[in-house]
Design a protein around this motif. Structure first.
Motif, short mmCIF file in Angstrom:
data_model
loop_
_atom_site.label_atom_id
_atom_site.label_comp_id
_atom_site.label_asym_id
_atom_site.label_seq_id
_atom_site.Cartn_x
_atom_site.Cartn_y
_atom_site.Cartn_z
N ALA A 168 0.64 -1.20 -0.16
CA ALA A 168 -0.12 -0.05 -0.07
C ALA A 168 0.77 1.16 0.07
O ALA A 168 0.46 2.30 -0.77
CB ALA A 168 -0.97 0.12 1.17
N SER A 169 2.07 1.26 0.72
CA SER A 169 2.97 2.55 0.86
C SER A 169 3.46 2.56 -0.61
O SER A 169 3.84 3.91 -0.95
CB SER A 169 3.92 2.11 1.94
N ILE A 170 3.87 1.51 -1.19
CA ILE A 170 4.54 1.51 -2.61
C ILE A 170 3.51 2.19 -3.73
O ILE A 170 3.89 3.04 -4.33
CB ILE A 170 5.22 0.18 -3.08
N LEU A 171 2.40 1.64 -3.39
CA LEU A 171 1.35 2.26 -4.34
C LEU A 171 1.16 3.95 -4.03
O LEU A 171 0.84 4.55 -5.22
CB LEU A 171 -0.04 1.68 -4.15
N ILE A 172 1.02 4.22 -2.84
CA ILE A 172 0.90 5.62 -2.66
C ILE A 172 2.11 6.48 -3.03
O ILE A 172 1.82 7.42 -3.79
CB ILE A 172 0.82 6.02 -1.02
N ALA A 173 3.35 5.95 -2.83
CA ALA A 173 4.40 6.78 -3.49
C ALA A 173 4.64 6.92 -5.10
O ALA A 173 4.86 8.00 -5.58
CB ALA A 173 5.97 5.91 -2.88
N VAL A 174 3.99 5.53 -5.81
CA VAL A 174 3.94 5.71 -7.13
C VAL A 174 2.86 6.51 -7.47
O VAL A 174 3.22 7.39 -8.67
CB VAL A 174 3.84 4.05 -7.24
N GLY A 175 1.87 6.65 -6.89
CA GLY A 175 0.72 7.73 -7.25
C GLY A 175 1.26 9.05 -7.17
O GLY A 175 1.06 9.98 -7.86
N VAL A 176 2.01 9.28 -5.94
CA VAL A 176 2.58 10.78 -5.95
C VAL A 176 3.54 11.02 -7.01
O VAL A 176 3.51 12.17 -7.35
CB VAL A 176 3.16 10.74 -4.35
N VAL A 177 4.54 10.05 -7.14
CA VAL A 177 5.49 10.40 -8.29
C VAL A 177 4.55 10.56 -9.68
O VAL A 177 5.24 11.51 -10.55
CB VAL A 177 6.49 9.19 -8.48
N PHE A 186 4.29 12.52 -18.94
CA PHE A 186 3.26 11.85 -19.73
C PHE A 186 2.01 12.27 -19.09
O PHE A 186 1.71 12.01 -17.86
CB PHE A 186 3.44 10.20 -19.64
N LEU A 187 1.01 12.72 -19.79
CA LEU A 187 -0.57 13.12 -19.39
C LEU A 187 -1.16 11.76 -19.06
O LEU A 187 -1.87 12.11 -17.74
CB LEU A 187 -1.09 13.79 -20.48
N TRP A 188 -1.02 10.82 -19.50
CA TRP A 188 -1.65 9.35 -19.02
C TRP A 188 -1.06 9.22 -17.77
O TRP A 188 -2.01 8.63 -16.83
CB TRP A 188 -1.57 8.23 -19.84
N LEU A 189 -0.10 9.00 -17.17
CA LEU A 189 0.46 8.96 -15.99
C LEU A 189 -0.27 9.93 -14.92
O LEU A 189 -0.67 9.47 -13.96
CB LEU A 189 2.05 8.96 -15.76
N PHE A 190 -0.36 11.24 -15.37
CA PHE A 190 -0.89 12.19 -14.34
C PHE A 190 -2.43 12.08 -14.21
O PHE A 190 -2.95 12.02 -13.26
CB PHE A 190 -0.72 13.83 -15.10
N THR A 191 -2.97 11.44 -15.34
CA THR A 191 -4.50 11.08 -15.31
C THR A 191 -4.88 10.28 -14.30
O THR A 191 -5.76 10.18 -13.59
CB THR A 191 -4.86 10.77 -16.78
N TYR A 192 -4.05 9.03 -14.14
CA TYR A 192 -4.39 7.93 -13.26
C TYR A 192 -3.66 7.91 -11.93
O TYR A 192 -3.83 7.06 -11.09
CB TYR A 192 -3.78 6.55 -13.85
N SER A 193 -2.82 8.99 -11.76
CA SER A 193 -2.24 9.26 -10.65
C SER A 193 -3.09 9.40 -9.15
O SER A 193 -2.74 8.62 -8.02
CB SER A 193 -1.43 10.61 -10.52
N PHE A 194 -4.17 10.14 -9.52
CA PHE A 194 -5.29 10.24 -8.22
C PHE A 194 -5.78 8.76 -7.84
O PHE A 194 -5.80 8.44 -6.85
CB PHE A 194 -6.46 11.24 -8.60
N ILE A 195 -6.08 8.07 -8.98
CA ILE A 195 -6.76 6.84 -8.58
C ILE A 195 -5.72 5.80 -8.15
O ILE A 195 -6.16 5.02 -6.92
CB ILE A 195 -7.07 5.99 -9.88
N VAL A 196 -4.45 5.85 -8.55
CA VAL A 196 -3.48 4.85 -7.65
C VAL A 196 -3.15 5.23 -6.49
O VAL A 196 -3.10 4.44 -5.45
CB VAL A 196 -2.02 4.90 -8.80
N THR A 197 -3.26 6.59 -6.10
CA THR A 197 -2.87 7.17 -4.77
C THR A 197 -4.22 6.75 -3.98
O THR A 197 -4.06 6.38 -2.67
CB THR A 197 -2.74 8.76 -4.70
N LEU A 198 -5.31 6.92 -4.38
CA LEU A 198 -6.52 6.75 -3.75
C LEU A 198 -6.67 5.15 -3.34
O LEU A 198 -6.91 4.76 -2.16
CB LEU A 198 -7.69 7.08 -4.51
N VAL A 199 -6.30 4.38 -4.38
CA VAL A 199 -6.37 2.77 -4.01
C VAL A 199 -5.18 2.74 -2.93
O VAL A 199 -5.61 1.58 -1.92
CB VAL A 199 -6.01 1.96 -5.34
#
Length: 62
Positions: free
Chosen positions: A20-29, A36-49
């Protein structure tokens, strides 16, 4: 089906919290990168998960 449930019950808090901590860190990065816009687009979802997963996993036994 019971084998799968037994495998999940064997896991303790430590590995799940790390995931879970790794997912949060990946989402923030993903949120802070400008390339890449697609990384920015999905960042909130990854951080939320990752955050919801961390909240759920924090109730697992040690």
């Amino acid at each position: 089906m019971t084998e799968m449930i037994a495998k999940f019950l064997r896991f303790r808090r430590g590995p799940w919290e790390m995931l879970a901590s790794i997912l949060i860190a990946v989402g923030v990065v993903m949120l802070m990168q400008p390339f890449f816009l697609w990384l920015f687009t999905y960042s909130f979802i990854v951080t939320l998960v990752g955050t919801v997963m961390f909240i759920i996993v924090s109730h697992f036994p040690e």
